[in-house]
Design a protein around this motif. Structure first.
Motif, PDB file in Angstrom:
ATOM      1  N   MET A 396       0.846  -1.198   0.000  1.00  0.00           N
ATOM      2  CA  MET A 396       0.000   0.000   0.000  1.00  0.00           C
ATOM      3  C   MET A 396       0.881   1.247   0.000  1.00  0.00           C
ATOM      4  SD  MET A 396      -3.309   0.176   0.172  1.00  0.00           S
ATOM      5  CE  MET A 396      -3.953   1.389   1.304  1.00  0.00           C
ATOM      6  N   GLN A 397       1.877   1.222   0.909  1.00  0.00           N
ATOM      7  CA  GLN A 397       2.749   2.387   1.053  1.00  0.00           C
ATOM      8  C   GLN A 397       3.431   2.697  -0.270  1.00  0.00           C
ATOM      9  OE1 GLN A 397       5.912   2.137   4.024  1.00  0.00           O
ATOM     10  NE2 GLN A 397       6.985   3.706   2.856  1.00  0.00           N
ATOM     11  N   GLN A 398       3.893   1.627  -0.907  1.00  0.00           N
ATOM     12  CA  GLN A 398       4.615   1.850  -2.154  1.00  0.00           C
ATOM     13  C   GLN A 398       3.704   2.468  -3.210  1.00  0.00           C
ATOM     14  OE1 GLN A 398       5.621  -1.452  -4.573  1.00  0.00           O
ATOM     15  NE2 GLN A 398       5.889   0.166  -6.104  1.00  0.00           N
ATOM     16  N   MET A 399       2.464   1.961  -3.287  1.00  0.00           N
ATOM     17  CA  MET A 399       1.535   2.503  -4.284  1.00  0.00           C
ATOM     18  C   MET A 399       1.217   3.960  -3.978  1.00  0.00           C
ATOM     19  SD  MET A 399       0.801  -0.120  -6.252  1.00  0.00           S
ATOM     20  CE  MET A 399      -0.810  -0.517  -6.854  1.00  0.00           C
ATOM     21  N   ILE A 400       1.081   4.273  -2.676  1.00  0.00           N
ATOM     22  CA  ILE A 400       0.748   5.648  -2.313  1.00  0.00           C
ATOM     23  C   ILE A 400       1.921   6.564  -2.637  1.00  0.00           C
ATOM     24  CG2 ILE A 400       0.306   7.171  -0.353  1.00  0.00           C
ATOM     25  CD1 ILE A 400      -1.498   4.944   0.732  1.00  0.00           C
ATOM     26  N   VAL A 401       3.139   6.070  -2.393  1.00  0.00           N
ATOM     27  CA  VAL A 401       4.315   6.872  -2.749  1.00  0.00           C
ATOM     28  C   VAL A 401       4.307   7.144  -4.247  1.00  0.00           C
ATOM     29  CG1 VAL A 401       6.807   6.827  -2.999  1.00  0.00           C
ATOM     30  CG2 VAL A 401       5.777   6.242  -0.820  1.00  0.00           C
ATOM     31  N   GLU A 402       3.946   6.137  -5.021  1.00  0.00           N
ATOM     32  CA  GLU A 402       3.858   6.345  -6.475  1.00  0.00           C
ATOM     33  C   GLU A 402       2.893   7.458  -6.799  1.00  0.00           C
ATOM     34  OE1 GLU A 402       4.325   1.884  -8.182  1.00  0.00           O
ATOM     35  OE2 GLU A 402       3.309   3.363  -9.417  1.00  0.00           O
ATOM     36  N   GLY A 403       1.725   7.394  -6.142  1.00  0.00           N
ATOM     37  CA  GLY A 403       0.723   8.431  -6.362  1.00  0.00           C
ATOM     38  C   GLY A 403       1.253   9.796  -5.976  1.00  0.00           C
ATOM     39  N   LEU A 404       1.971   9.846  -4.840  1.00  0.00           N
ATOM     40  CA  LEU A 404       2.490  11.126  -4.361  1.00  0.00           C
ATOM     41  C   LEU A 404       3.525  11.698  -5.315  1.00  0.00           C
ATOM     42  CD1 LEU A 404       2.784  10.628  -0.514  1.00  0.00           C
ATOM     43  CD2 LEU A 404       1.482  12.377  -1.708  1.00  0.00           C
ATOM     44  N   VAL A 405       4.389  10.835  -5.815  1.00  0.00           N
ATOM     45  CA  VAL A 405       5.418  11.318  -6.747  1.00  0.00           C
ATOM     46  C   VAL A 405       4.751  11.857  -8.006  1.00  0.00           C
ATOM     47  CG1 VAL A 405       7.300  10.629  -8.257  1.00  0.00           C
ATOM     48  CG2 VAL A 405       7.266   9.849  -5.896  1.00  0.00           C
ATOM     49  N   LEU A 406       3.791  11.080  -8.520  1.00  0.00           N
ATOM     50  CA  LEU A 406       3.100  11.513  -9.737  1.00  0.00           C
ATOM     51  C   LEU A 406       2.391  12.841  -9.507  1.00  0.00           C
ATOM     52  CD1 LEU A 406       1.621   8.140 -11.027  1.00  0.00           C
ATOM     53  CD2 LEU A 406       3.361   9.532 -12.122  1.00  0.00           C
ATOM     54  N   SER A 407       1.676  12.940  -8.383  1.00  0.00           N
ATOM     55  CA  SER A 407       0.922  14.173  -8.184  1.00  0.00           C
ATOM     56  C   SER A 407       1.837  15.314  -7.783  1.00  0.00           C
ATOM     57  CB  SER A 407      -0.194  13.974  -7.172  1.00  0.00           C
ATOM     58  OG  SER A 407       0.309  13.373  -6.023  1.00  0.00           O
ATOM     59  N   GLY A 408       2.990  14.987  -7.206  1.00  0.00           N
ATOM     60  CA  GLY A 408       3.969  16.044  -6.923  1.00  0.00           C
ATOM     61  C   GLY A 408       4.437  16.691  -8.216  1.00  0.00           C
ATOM     62  N   CYS A 409       4.783  15.855  -9.179  1.00  0.00           N
ATOM     63  CA  CYS A 409       5.166  16.384 -10.497  1.00  0.00           C
ATOM     64  C   CYS A 409       4.008  17.190 -11.068  1.00  0.00           C
ATOM     65  CB  CYS A 409       5.489  15.239 -11.463  1.00  0.00           C
ATOM     66  SG  CYS A 409       6.937  14.318 -11.004  1.00  0.00           S
ATOM     67  N   ALA A 410       2.793  16.628 -10.925  1.00  0.00           N
ATOM     68  CA  ALA A 410       1.623  17.308 -11.467  1.00  0.00           C
ATOM     69  C   ALA A 410       1.434  18.669 -10.800  1.00  0.00           C
ATOM     70  CB  ALA A 410       0.384  16.440 -11.270  1.00  0.00           C
ATOM     71  N   ALA A 411       1.729  18.733  -9.499  1.00  0.00           N
ATOM     72  CA  ALA A 411       1.543  19.997  -8.778  1.00  0.00           C
ATOM     73  C   ALA A 411       2.487  21.063  -9.313  1.00  0.00           C
ATOM     74  CB  ALA A 411       1.772  19.784  -7.289  1.00  0.00           C
ATOM     75  N   VAL A 412       3.722  20.667  -9.566  1.00  0.00           N
ATOM     76  CA  VAL A 412       4.700  21.621 -10.091  1.00  0.00           C
ATOM     77  C   VAL A 412       4.229  22.136 -11.452  1.00  0.00           C
ATOM     78  CG1 VAL A 412       7.045  21.891 -10.933  1.00  0.00           C
ATOM     79  CG2 VAL A 412       6.615  20.597  -8.846  1.00  0.00           C
ATOM     80  N   LEU A 413       3.844  21.193 -12.291  1.00  0.00           N
ATOM     81  CA  LEU A 413       3.365  21.553 -13.623  1.00  0.00           C
ATOM     82  C   LEU A 413       2.090  22.386 -13.523  1.00  0.00           C
ATOM     83  CD1 LEU A 413       4.339  20.882 -16.483  1.00  0.00           C
ATOM     84  CD2 LEU A 413       2.614  19.081 -16.540  1.00  0.00           C
ATOM     85  N   GLY A 414       1.211  21.955 -12.610  1.00  0.00           N
ATOM     86  CA  GLY A 414      -0.067  22.642 -12.429  1.00  0.00           C
ATOM     87  C   GLY A 414       0.123  24.080 -11.988  1.00  0.00           C
ATOM     88  N   THR A 415       1.125  24.323 -11.113  1.00  0.00           N
ATOM     89  CA  THR A 415       1.395  25.683 -10.670  1.00  0.00           C
ATOM     90  C   THR A 415       1.775  26.542 -11.867  1.00  0.00           C
ATOM     91  OG1 THR A 415       2.273  24.698  -8.674  1.00  0.00           O
ATOM     92  CG2 THR A 415       2.652  27.036  -8.976  1.00  0.00           C
ATOM     93  N   GLY A 416       2.616  25.970 -12.731  1.00  0.00           N
ATOM     94  CA  GLY A 416       2.993  26.686 -13.945  1.00  0.00           C
ATOM     95  C   GLY A 416       1.769  27.004 -14.782  1.00  0.00           C
ATOM     96  N   LEU A 417       0.908  26.009 -14.948  1.00  0.00           N
ATOM     97  CA  LEU A 417      -0.319  26.195 -15.725  1.00  0.00           C
ATOM     98  C   LEU A 417      -1.182  27.284 -15.100  1.00  0.00           C
ATOM     99  CD1 LEU A 417      -1.627  22.644 -16.706  1.00  0.00           C
ATOM    100  CD2 LEU A 417      -0.978  24.500 -18.207  1.00  0.00           C
ATOM    101  N   ALA A 418      -1.253  27.240 -13.764  1.00  0.00           N
ATOM    102  CA  ALA A 418      -2.097  28.212 -13.064  1.00  0.00           C
ATOM    103  C   ALA A 418      -1.599  29.634 -13.335  1.00  0.00           C
ATOM    104  CB  ALA A 418      -2.102  27.929 -11.571  1.00  0.00           C
TER     105      ALA A 418
END
Lengths: 887, 115
Positions: A396-418
């Motif tokens: 579970m932890q590993q899958m959640i870390v995957e999600g966090l890494v993916l959404s972390g990248c998305a957040a950086v990109l999203g901030t740029g988009l914003a």
């Protein structure tokens, strides 16, 4: 003990400790006579699973979680490298959702939750007098507010102010600067809780007649101090000229201080109010002030309102004029913060914020679906990890870390988009919406963004992980391969998610469609006047230069004559405010023919009629025979006629009636009815209006002062706008240097700008709706493509058993159709339910407009089917031999 | 397979109170390294007690964290670098405490069994 020693060092220590243990055990055995090899084997056997022993030992340090986190992050990055398409899709989708939400949140935060630059701004209230109908509110004459100050017990302090009339110019070191000027009571700054950054500001003195301590002093804003005086620290005590009158600088306010909040973009100045003859009574001539007060600690707004209601009963009774008494019969106590926000803008922003929220939800659902599909594909991998000893929590932890890494990248990109989106929004937002888009994403926003990111990570990773982890290990391992049952339940879940996406997208598309239709309808409303080939200059008039002169004769008339002679100008006219200009408003309240009349007052030159092509419904417009000495004339509009014509069916019955006296013994008589519907907004009918002829407005006349303060120059020309504007600006500069600051626009642009919140909402919804459609189609495609890959063998088998390829195509399309249909049905329901949110912005189209609903549904359905066709075709083309052999 | 880890954990748990006590007792005779502790426990118990590496080291590190014992790198008589543990004052108090508890329990169990 070295608890904080580096993890790496401790790990090496432990390795060495165990190694030395092993060496000693071997050495002992060798000493007892065993061979080196035997000794090693025996010692190793005795010591058992060393890595596990180390692992368990390390757990006692409480460090392991960090080590594992590192492992998980590395593993995730490896996964992303191996399958970049998937990572890009997930990150792009989430970034879009986060970006839209963050952009809207930034704007909403800035507009609605804006922090005022005052101490405890939540305790500041604005007090206004109004009629019992609570429709219009007025500022307050001194005699009233003096009684409020004496009698109230709810407020710590009460201050008042009034904007300086006309445009205000401050002579700086090099040039005159257009500033926002406000006359304030001496206690205003203290009440706001802001001290000057330089100087001592205004001196405390009980307000009243004969208060003189602050007379002739001026307080500058930080911006003015910097731009006009270069930030000179010795400014306090110097004499500066405001509208050519000398004032001594008493202080400079700190940077960021503004009062009122929305006045003077170039900076503000404040002078002290000096009470005079106009402050002694309560009549039409009285000076009226904006009143602000600070609530005492612990006093509720309602309590203060109730107290003011009691006080106002006594105050209103002192009005002599019955009409005025009615207009000042109640007091509205409103939080200053609330009074600043236009309800229309507020509603638009909140609606758009929910639209952005929906888009974010769609993105999250989409990503959840993608991760879900992948976790099914990875069932075998997960089962294998389980078999090798990974606990469920660990997976579970590993899958959640995957999600966090993916959404972390998305957040950086999203901030740029914003950030990009905010800039884009700024470009389309009409000026008069008074929304400042020049914001940067600040700390609050980043915090909110992090919250969103975490939420989306948990949403989109934990759930699929939970399902994957719950799956029993053995069957997944036994069946092997991708064909291992994703199970009916999972398929239904994923189809459900796609349907949810479709439903939410449809809601956005419908809202977008409704606003586009609104804009279309607005653009095609018959305005009653021409808007083509008209250049409008909103004149920036240095009123102070004309204080003792006849501004009509010295400025306006000569300006008009010169403009008419300009090359390429067919006609030039002056009018207080062009239709839809939203720059100026004077309301006239008087008695005519036994009626109480409330109407907007404007003045115009005769050429305005041909420029705008206004039609006359009765009588005539002003012409060049109307002169300062001829009989007074006035023109009214149909809204006026509808309310006040003696014979409602005959407009001519108005002609010849006296509206009021321009001057003593010069009555202004109605000579015509002008068809100028839509003068304030395209989606609202006009209010009653009276126009008087510009040349008849002369000093000493009853409305000379207010009405000559603002003027628009309108020019009809066939020449290109870009060519004309510099020439016109030159012409204005020659008339008076300050006039060069005038703002230019075209009539077409003014009409377009007047669509305001609708246009803003439509543009943003186009983006949101388009993105939603895209996400939805991508989600559907992704799911079906995945399902088809999973069912390759089944498809092959079906073909081998004699199924037609068309049947297979139909099989996949049917599945897609079912999802889409379900989504559309739910979406129509949602769209109908959310119609309430957009109803306020619609014009000429109903919130549950069948055509728009059907259009959006069909668009979504067809796009969905197109997205489904590609995987369906692939299913139909499966080569049975290959499909069966591949297993 | 995860069971192996659990077996270790169970064993630690079973021995936890006693293992800590035995290790502290061993360290009373002087600083000792992990292998030395194993050997000492084996000889002194008449070859009955065999402490698993997987139990000993977690126990040592846990006790170190509780500050019952302290560790430092030293060289043995055979010129081997090893991590030596010694009991701290707190460790000695813990030993006394554990011991009295243990004796009470043994007495209690004995009185039941002999009844």
């Amino acid at each position: 003990m070295n608890r904080w020693r580096g993890f790496g060092t401790r790990k090496r220590d432990l390795d060495e400790e165990i190694a030395s243990h092993l060496r000693m055990a071997i050495a002992d055995r060798v000493a007892r006579g065993a061979t080196e090899e035997e000794a090693r084997a025996a010692a190793e056997c005795e010591m058992g699973n060393l890595p596990l022993a180390k692992d368990v030992t390390r757990e006692t340090w409480g460090w392991v979680w960090l080590e594992r986190l590192g492992q998980d992050v590395r593993y995730t990055l490896r996964q992303m490298r191996r399958n970049p398409g998937f990572a890009a899709t997930v990150i792009g989708t989430l970034a879009l959702g986060i970006g839209a939400a963050a952009a809207m949140f930034t704007v909403v935060d800035h507009v609605l939750l804006r922090a005022l630059p005052y101490k405890d701004a939540g305790h500041l209230v604005q007090l206004q007098e109004g009629g019992r109908d609570a429709k219009t509110f007025f500022y307050t004459p001194w005699v009233d507010l003096a009684q409020w100050r004496e009698q109230n017990r709810s407020f710590e302090d009460m201050a008042f102010s009034t904007g300086m009339s006309g445009r205000t110019y401050l002579a700086g070191n090099s040039a005159a600067l257009l500033v926002g000027g406000t006359e304030v009571s001496e206690n205003l700054f203290a009440m706001l809780g802001v001290k000057p950054a330089l100087g001592r500001g205004m001196i405390a003195e009980p307000p009243g007649f004969g208060a003189v301590k602050n007379a002739g002093t001026i307080v500058l804003s930080d911006a003015v101090w910097r731009s006009a005086f270069g930030g000179d620290k010795g400014i306090v005590g110097r004499v500066v000229r405001l509208n050519d009158k000398p004032y001594m600088v008493a202080g400079v306010m700190p940077a960021g201080f503004r009062y009122p909040i929305d006045r003077g973009a170039n900076g503000q100045v404040w002078t002290a109010i000096e009470l005079g003859a106009k402050d002694q009574g309560r009549d039409y001539d009285s000076e009226h002030y904006e009143v602000m007060a600070r609530l005492r600690r612990g006093v509720k707004l309602e309590t203060a309102s109730a107290e003011m209601a009691t006080i106002q009963k006594r105050v209103a009774a002192q009005y002599q004029d019955a009409e005025l008494r009615e207009d000042h019969s109640v007091v509205q106590v409103e939080r200053y913060q609330d009074s600043l926000i236009d309800t229309n803008v507020k509603r638009a922003l909140l609606a758009l914020l929910s639209a952005a929220g929906v888009l974010w939800l769609i993105a999250s659902v989409n990503v959840t679906n993608l991760l879900l599909a992948r976790s099914t594909a990875r069932q075998r991998e997960i089962a294998m990890r389980g078999a090798l000893g990974a606990s469920r929590g660990r997976v579970m932890q590993q899958m959640i870390v995957e999600g966090l890494v993916l959404s972390g990248c998305a957040a950086v990109l999203g901030t740029g988009l914003a950030l990009g989106a905010i800039r884009l929004t700024g470009a389309v937002a009409p000026i008069h919406l008074n929304v400042d888009f020049s914001t940067h994403v600040d700390f609050t926003i980043l915090a909110a963004l992090c919250g969103l990111t975490l939420l989306s990570a948990v949403l989109s990773a934990a759930w699929p992980a939970l399902i994957a982890v719950r799956a029993p290990i053995e069957p997944a391992l036994k069946q092997g391969g991708q064909q291992a049952g994703s199970g009916r339940r999972h398929n239904r879940l994923r189809s459900g998610l796609v349907a949810v996406e479709v439903a939410m997208s449809l809601t956005l598309l419908v809202a977008c469609g409704l606003l586009l239709r609104t804009i279309y309808t607005l653009r095609h409303v018959p305005l009653g006047y021409r808007t083509d080939h008209i250049i409008v200059a909103n004149l920036s008039i240095p009123s102070y230069r004309y204080v003792n002169k006849n501004v009509t004769a010295t400025l306006y008339q000569p300006l008009l004559e010169r403009a008419q002679q300009l090359h390429g100008v067919q006609a030039a006219g002056l009018i207080s405010e062009v239709p839809l200009g939203q720059t100026f408003n004077i309301m006239l309240s008087l008695r005519m023919n036994g009626n109480n009349i409330v109407a907007a007052l404007k003045t115009a030159s005769p050429d305005i009629q041909p420029i705008f092509g206004f039609k006359m419904l009765a009588g005539r417009y002003f012409n060049h025979d109307d002169t300062p000495t001829s009989a007074g004339v006035a023109v009214v509009n149909p809204a006026f006629a509808r309310l006040y014509a003696p014979n409602k069916h005959d407009l001519n019955s108005l002609l010849g009636l006296t509206v009021w006296n321009l001057r003593k013994d010069t009555p202004a008589k109605i000579i015509g009815v002008l068809d100028n519907e839509r003068q304030k907004a395209v989606d609202r009918p006009s209010q009653p209006e009276v126009e008087v002829c510009l040349c008849q407005i002369t000093p000493g006349g009853s409305v000379y002062n207010p009405i000559t303060m603002a003027m628009d120059l309108a020019v009809r020309t066939e020449r290109p706008t870009a060519e004309m504007i510099p020439e016109l600006r030159d012409l204005l500069r020659q008339a008076s240097p300050e006039l060069a600051n005038s703002t230019f626009s075209t009539m077409d642009q003014i009409v377009e700008d007047s669509f305001g919140s609708q246009r803003l909402a439509a543009h943003l919804l186009e983006i949101f709706g388009g993105s939603a459609l895209l996400l939805c189609v991508a989600g559907l495609y992704g799911l079906l493509a995945y399902v088809v890959t999973q069912r390759t063998r089944e498809m092959g088998l079906r073909i081998a058993l004699g199924a037609q390829r068309a049947n297979l195509l139909w099989l996949v399309m049917r599945q897609a159709g079912a999802m889409l249909l379900l989504g559309v049905v739910v979406g129509v329901g949602l769209a109908l339910a959310s119609g309430r949110l957009v109803r306020g912005f619609l014009y000429g189209v109903k919130a549950h407009d069948g055509g728009t609903l059907a259009g959006a549904a069909v668009l979504l359905f067809l796009s969905g089917m197109l997205a489904a066709y590609l995987p369906a075709r692939r299913a139909a083309r499966v080569n049975p031999m290959e499909a069966l052999r591949s297993e | 397979m995860k069971s192996e880890r659990e077996v270790y954990r169970n064993r630690i748990e079973l021995l936890q109170g006693t293992l800590d006590m035995l290790v502290l007792k061993t360290l009373q005779w002087g600083p000792q390294h992990g292998y030395g502790i194993t050997q000492a426990l084996r000889t002194r118990s008449g070859e009955v007690l065999q402490v698993e590496t997987g139990s000993l080291y977690p126990a040592l590190h846990r006790m170190e964290r509780h500050k019952w014992i302290a560790a430092e790198w030293r060289v043995t008589e055979q010129n081997q670098r090893a991590r030596f543990y010694r009991a701290t004052a707190e460790g000695r108090r813990q030993l006394a405490n554990d011991r009295s508890k243990w004796e009470t329990m043994v007495a209690a169990i004995a009185s039941i069994l002999e009844a």
